[in-house]
Design an enzyme around this catalytic site. Sequence first.
Site, PDB file in Angstrom:
ATOM      1  N   LYS A 139       0.835  -1.208   0.000  1.00 51.77           N
ATOM      2  CA  LYS A 139       0.000   0.000   0.000  1.00 51.77           C
ATOM      3  C   LYS A 139       0.869   1.256   0.000  1.00 51.77           C
ATOM      4  CE  LYS A 139      -3.820  -2.512   2.011  1.00 51.77           C
ATOM      5  NZ  LYS A 139      -4.598  -2.951   3.145  1.00 51.77           N
ATOM      6  N   GLN A 178      -4.942  -1.636   9.293  1.00 46.45           N
ATOM      7  CA  GLN A 178      -4.770  -2.958   8.682  1.00 46.45           C
ATOM      8  C   GLN A 178      -5.388  -4.042   9.565  1.00 46.45           C
ATOM      9  OE1 GLN A 178      -3.346  -3.513   5.569  1.00 46.45           O
ATOM     10  NE2 GLN A 178      -4.102  -5.588   5.859  1.00 46.45           N
ATOM     11  N   ASP A 224     -11.113   2.398   3.163  1.00 46.83           N
ATOM     12  CA  ASP A 224     -11.362   0.960   3.016  1.00 46.83           C
ATOM     13  C   ASP A 224     -12.853   0.689   2.814  1.00 46.83           C
ATOM     14  OD1 ASP A 224      -9.265  -0.821   2.898  1.00 46.83           O
ATOM     15  OD2 ASP A 224      -9.010  -0.989   5.072  1.00 46.83           O
TER      16      ASP A 224
END
Length: 285
Positions: free
Chosen positions: A53, A97, A120
Amino acid sequence: MTAQIIDGKALAAQIRSEVSGRTAALKARGVAPALSIILVGEDPASQVYTRHKVNDSAETGLAATLERYPADMTEVALLARIRELNEDPAVHGILVQLPLPKHLDSQKVIETISPAKDVDGFHVASAGALMVGRPGFWPCTPHGCMKMLESIGYDLRGKNAVVIGRSNIVGKPMAMMLLAKNATVTICHSGTKDLGSFTRNADVVVAAVGKRNILTADMVKPGAVVIDVGMNTNDEGKLCGDVDFAGVSKVAGWITPVPGGVGPMTRAMLLANTLEAAERSSPAH
Ligand code: NAP
């Protein structure tokens, strides 16, 4: 029939290039799109994902910061850090995460992220916005699948779509996105009896289970579009999907490979969402 391949790698490269262009334009207006990634603990897969990422962001001109915390970080400290990032106008996207160490409540953590920075798309407000057709961030994996369907010019109106899997991050949002495009959607799960009786009627099948060969050639309608979200390992230890690719590609009209299908698209859509968050924070007029 031999299915045409939907090349996720190539499409993701195209999306990254569009993101790069828009990022440069935004920077020219004095806004530098920035993503903050929080990694708690030492999970090896999470370390690889977060590194990707950061690197993907750098390649497209987005600024990504990786904050690493020990596995015993307290929930109070994590929530406090997220609230600081929520308040920071220089941060446009926040990503925690997953999975988190067990003592941390993932849902509570995700819901502490401001929906305006939820790149997200896992916040309950993002899920609600998708459900009722309001602006919000869409989860990257199903969003990437929709882009793949768009890339082949596929018109979903009136088509039968079957989604196998009903997770909050893939299956359910995927079903909502297909529904929004006027497909007739069926969601299958571990309690579904005779999966093949549903998939054989489907013009589009999205497999998001995490089990090798859950979809075989005899379960697919000739000419169908098959999107394989699964990530598994085969007997040789190599990455493979949920779909029996060799068999299904002889029946389907279109198919996504693993690797090189949905995976690269998921990564690209995170960049697109981060840029979008920055653009929304600073409208041109
Ligand atoms: P998940 O949360 O474990 O959900 C799996 C779903 O599959 C559940 O809804 C489960 O049903 C259903 N299922 C299990 N066995 C089944 C069966 N025999 N028949 C029909 N449905 C069955 O997984 P996820 O997070 O959605 O991820 C799914 C897969 O996609 C995994 O392999 C994951 O690694 C992969 N993935 C890939 C990407 C990418 O970028 N390529 C991104 C995210 C996920 P129940 O709800 O009844 O348990």
